[in-house]
Design a protein around this motif. Structure first.
Motif, mmCIF file in Angstrom:
data_model
loop_
_atom_site.group_PDB
_atom_site.id
_atom_site.type_symbol
_atom_site.label_atom_id
_atom_site.label_comp_id
_atom_site.label_asym_id
_atom_site.label_seq_id
_atom_site.Cartn_x
_atom_site.Cartn_y
_atom_site.Cartn_z
ATOM 1 N N LYS A 27 0.835 -1.195 0.000
ATOM 2 C CA LYS A 27 0.000 0.000 0.000
ATOM 3 C C LYS A 27 0.871 1.247 0.000
ATOM 4 O O LYS A 27 1.918 1.295 0.649
ATOM 5 C CB LYS A 27 -0.913 0.026 1.230
ATOM 6 N N GLN A 30 -3.195 3.928 0.384
ATOM 7 C CA GLN A 30 -3.956 3.459 1.534
ATOM 8 C C GLN A 30 -3.055 3.406 2.763
ATOM 9 O O GLN A 30 -1.843 3.264 2.653
ATOM 10 C CB GLN A 30 -4.517 2.058 1.276
ATOM 11 N N GLU A 31 -3.675 3.498 3.937
ATOM 12 C CA GLU A 31 -2.887 3.427 5.154
ATOM 13 C C GLU A 31 -2.818 1.990 5.670
ATOM 14 O O GLU A 31 -3.677 1.166 5.376
ATOM 15 C CB GLU A 31 -3.473 4.341 6.235
ATOM 16 N N TYR A 32 -1.791 1.722 6.436
ATOM 17 C CA TYR A 32 -1.676 0.470 7.179
ATOM 18 C C TYR A 32 -2.193 0.719 8.598
ATOM 19 O O TYR A 32 -2.047 1.811 9.134
ATOM 20 C CB TYR A 32 -0.222 0.006 7.257
ATOM 21 N N GLY A 33 -2.757 -0.303 9.220
ATOM 22 C CA GLY A 33 -3.208 -0.164 10.592
ATOM 23 C C GLY A 33 -4.688 -0.396 10.743
ATOM 24 O O GLY A 33 -5.335 -1.077 9.946
ATOM 25 N N TRP A 34 -5.259 0.201 11.779
ATOM 26 C CA TRP A 34 -6.687 0.080 12.040
ATOM 27 C C TRP A 34 -7.219 1.437 12.487
ATOM 28 O O TRP A 34 -6.540 2.440 12.353
ATOM 29 C CB TRP A 34 -6.955 -1.012 13.088
ATOM 30 N N LYS A 35 -8.441 1.449 13.012
ATOM 31 C CA LYS A 35 -9.138 2.705 13.257
ATOM 32 C C LYS A 35 -8.366 3.645 14.172
ATOM 33 O O LYS A 35 -8.275 4.849 13.914
ATOM 34 C CB LYS A 35 -10.520 2.425 13.858
ATOM 35 N N TYR A 36 -7.813 3.132 15.265
ATOM 36 C CA TYR A 36 -7.196 3.996 16.268
ATOM 37 C C TYR A 36 -5.681 4.131 16.115
ATOM 38 O O TYR A 36 -5.032 4.837 16.868
ATOM 39 C CB TYR A 36 -7.529 3.478 17.672
ATOM 40 N N SER A 38 -3.013 4.225 12.651
ATOM 41 C CA SER A 38 -2.750 3.985 11.233
ATOM 42 C C SER A 38 -1.532 4.803 10.816
ATOM 43 O O SER A 38 -1.163 5.784 11.470
ATOM 44 C CB SER A 38 -3.969 4.363 10.374
ATOM 45 N N HIS A 178 -0.914 9.873 11.844
ATOM 46 C CA HIS A 178 -1.885 9.820 10.754
ATOM 47 C C HIS A 178 -3.323 9.717 11.254
ATOM 48 O O HIS A 178 -4.232 10.314 10.665
ATOM 49 C CB HIS A 178 -1.571 8.640 9.833
ATOM 50 N N THR A 179 -3.556 8.982 12.330
ATOM 51 C CA THR A 179 -4.922 8.808 12.835
ATOM 52 C C THR A 179 -5.554 10.145 13.187
ATOM 53 O O THR A 179 -6.714 10.406 12.841
ATOM 54 C CB THR A 179 -4.921 7.895 14.075
ATOM 55 N N LYS A 182 -6.193 12.220 10.036
ATOM 56 C CA LYS A 182 -7.273 11.679 9.228
ATOM 57 C C LYS A 182 -8.640 12.030 9.795
ATOM 58 O O LYS A 182 -9.550 12.433 9.054
ATOM 59 C CB LYS A 182 -7.132 10.157 9.132
#
Length: 510
Positions: A27, A30-36, A38, A178-179, A182
Motif C-alpha cells: 500500500k 492506503q494506510e496500514y493499521g486500524w481505526k485507532y 494507522s 496519521h490517525t 485523518k
C-alpha cells in the motif's frame, strides 16, 4: 543494441525503484493499521531517499571529534559530551529552514523538481523526525555536561527555552500521527501551527545567546515568504460571490467568476476560504476553469464541509456565499502524459474533475471512470462536454444492464458531431490527422457503462497490449484502493510490456 539495453535498464528501474510500494504489492495511497492507529508508508523511491538521509545522519554523528585536552578545564568525557551536544544542536537547527520549506505551499522546489506536494510533505515528516532526534541527543548530552549545576542553569533564559523547544518538538511529532490527521485534521492543523510558532520563538531565544542565529533567520524568512505569497494570491483573487449547490448526497458544486489572470492546468488545485465565522479554515480542492468560470466539486466530510452542507440543506440545496481561492497550486504531473502517444485515464471519487479535465486535452486514449451511482457521473456533465476520447463508466453501488448508451441519455448535452471535408490542397499528413480527429469525435456518440467494479489489472493488460502506439501514459486520481491497484499492476508488469509505459499518480494523500 545500446538503445535496447538502456530501455531494459529504464524498465528495471521503474519496476524495482520508481513505481513500486515499499512492500511488494503493498500500500502507498492506503494506510496500514486500524481505526485507532494507522500510518502511511512511502513508495519505494521515497524510502530509498529516506535511507540515504539515514546514512548521512549516521555519518555526521560518527565523524571524528577532535579535541585538545590540554586546553580544557573539564575531563575528556565531559568535553566529548559537550562536542556531541554542539554538533547535534547545529544539525537540528540546520534542518529547521528545510522542514518549513518542505511544508510550505509556495515551495520553489516544487517547480524545480516537478515533485508533488505530497512527496515534499513526506520529506517534511522525515526531516522533522531527524530534527527531533538531533534535539534529543543535544539535550541529553548537554544535560550530562551540566550535571551538578543543572538547576542553576534552568534560571537562564536560553537554557529553559532550549528545554521548552525540545519538548514542543516532540509534542508536535506526537500529535502529527496519521490517525489524528485523518479524523481531526482541522484541530491538528491549528495545533500544529500554534506549536510551530512556539517552537520557533523558543529556538530564537535559545540561539540568541549561543549563536547559530542564521538558521533561525533563514527559517523565519522561509515562513514569512510562504505566508506573504499566500496573502498576495488571496488579495489578487479577493472574496467573490460563489454559487454553491448540491449535486449528490455526498457532493456539492462551487461555481465562481474567474479573474482574467487566473488559469489552471489539469492536476492543479486551490485552497477555498468561505466567508463565515471560521474564515481562516481552508482545504485543497481540485479546480477547473471553464470559459469565465472556476468550478470545484467538494466531497462532504466531517468538519467545515459538513457545516457548509448543513447550510445548503437549510437553503433548499442552493445558496450564494462569498469565497476566496488561494492558488492555483500543484505541479502538472499529468502534463507528462500529453507527451505520450496513447493515454489511459483512471478517475474516481473527488479526483474525477482533474482527470476529466485532462481528458479534454488528450488526443488519443481512453477514460475509465469509477462512480458509486450513475447520478454522480451526471453531476459532472458540464466537465464532460468537451471530452472526445472513449469513455467507460463503472457504477459500483447500483444494478443495471451493461452496454453502450447514448451520450445525450447520460449527460445533459448533445454530442458534438463535427463535419469534416478533405480539401484537394490538404497534405497527406493533414488527412491522417483529420481522420484521427473524426474517429475520436465519433467515440462521443456513446458511453460504455458497466455495473461492477473494474478489474484494473485486466484493463491495463488488455489496453497496453492492444495499443498500436510505442508509448503509453497511465494517469490516475481516485480512491486509494484503485490507485494502489494501478501502481502495483504497472510495477509488476512494466518490464513485460513491448512498449514504453509511464505512470502518473495524481492523488494527494497526507
Amino acid at each position: 543494441t545500446k538503445s535496447v539495453s538502456r530501455t531494459k535498464l529504464a524498465k528495471l528501474c521503474q519496476k524495482h525503484i520508481i513505481f513500486p510500494t515499499v512492500i511488494p504489492q503493498g500500500k502507498y495511497s492506503q494506510e496500514y493499521g486500524w481505526k485507532y492507529f494507522s500510518i502511511l508508508f512511502p513508495n519505494r523511491i521515497q524510502f530509498l531517499v529516506d535511507l540515504i538521509l539515514f546514512g548521512l545522519q549516521i555519518a555526521f554523528y560518527s565523524a571524528p571529534y577532535h579535541q585538545n585536552e590540554g586546553t580544557q578545564s573539564v575531563s575528556s568525557k565531559l568535553h566529548w559530551c559537550r562536542m556531541v551536544a554542539d554538533r547535534s544542536g547545529i544539525m537540528a537547527f540546520g534542518k529547521i529552514p528545510l522542514l518549513i520549506l518542505f511544508a510550505g505551499r509556495n515551495n520553489f522546489l516544487l517547480y524545480i523538481t516537478g515533485w508533488s506536494y505530497n512527496t515534499f510533505l513526506h520529506y517534511h515528516k522525515i526531516v522533522s523526525l531527524w530534527m527531533c532526534v538531533d534535539a534529543l541527543i543535544h539535550s541529553v548530552a548537554y544535560t550530562i555536561y551540566c550535571l551538578g549545576h543543572y538547576v542553576t542553569n534552568l534560571k537562564k533564559t536560553y537554557f529553559a527555552c532550549g528545554i521548552a523547544a525540545t519538548v514542543i518538538a516532540f509534542v508536535m511529532c506526537g500529535l502529527a500521527f496519521h490517525t489524528l490527521r485523518k479524523h481531526h485534521y482541522e484541530y491538528f492543523l491549528i495545533g500544529h501551527i500554534l506549536l510551530g510558532v512556539g517552537f520557533i520563538v523558543m529556538c530564537w531565544y535559545h540561539c540568541n545567546a549561543l549563536g547559530s542565529m542564521e538558521w533561525m533567520v533563514a527559517a523565519c524568512a522561509v515562513w514569512f515568504f510562504d505566508r506573504l505569497v499566500r496573502v498576495i494570491r488571496m488579495v489578487g483573487f479577493g472574496y467573490k460571490d460563489a454559487t454553491i449547490t448540491t449535486v449528490d448526497s455526498e457532493l456539492i458544486q462551487i461555481v465562481v467568476q474567474r479573474p482574467s489572470w487566473w488559469t489552471t492546468e489539469s492536476g492543479q488545485y486551490g485552497y477555498i476560504y468561505f466567508a463565515d465565522l471560521l474564515f481562516w479554515q481552508n482545504h485543497p480542492f481540485t479546480l477547473v476553469c471553464k470559459e469565465d468560470k472556476i468550478i470545484g466539486y467538494v466531497k462532504i466530510k466531517n468538519g467545515h464541509t459538513n457545516r457548509i452542507w448543513k447550510q445548503l440543506t437549510k437553503n433548499g440545496g442552493s445558496m450564494t456565499k462569498k469565497i476566496c481561492i488561494e492558488g492555483p497550486y500543484g505541479t502538472i504531473g499529468s502534463g507528462g502524459a500529453k507527451k505520450m502517444d496513447d493515454t489511459l485515464l483512471f478517475a474516481g471519487g473527488s479526483g474525477a474533475p482533474a482527470i476529466i479535465d485532462a481528458a479534454e486535452y488528450v488526443s488519443m486514449g481512453k477514460l475509465f471512470w469509477v462512480v458509486p451511482t450513475l447520478s454522480m457521473a451526471k453531476a459532472y456533465s458540464y466537465l464532460m462536454k468537451n471530452v472526445k476520447i472513449e469513455t467507460n463508466i463503472y457504477v459500483t453501488k447500483e444494478q443495471g444492464i451493461d452496454g453502450d448508451y447514448a451520450v445525450s441519455d447520460i449527460f445533459n448535452f448533445e454530442s458534438n458531431d463535427q463535419e469534416t471535408s478533405a480539401d484537394d490542397s490538404t497534405s497527406s499528413e493533414d488527412n491522417k490527422s483529420s481522420d484521427k480527429e473524426m474517429a475520436i469525435s465519433a467515440s462521443l456518440d456513446s458511453v460504455s457503462i458497466y455495473y461492477h467494479r473494474p478489474n484494473v489489472e485486466q484493463i491495463l493488460h488488455d489496453e497496453i497490449q492492444q495499443s498500436s502506439e510505442t508509448n503509453v501514459g497511465i494517469v490516475g486520481c481516485g480512491p486509494p484502493g484503485m490507485m494502489d491497484a494501478l501502481r502495483n499492476t504497472v510495477a509488476k508488469n512494466v518490464d513485460s510490456y513491448d512498449k514504453s509505459v509511464n505512470f502518473y499518480d495524481e492523488l494527494q494523500v497526507w
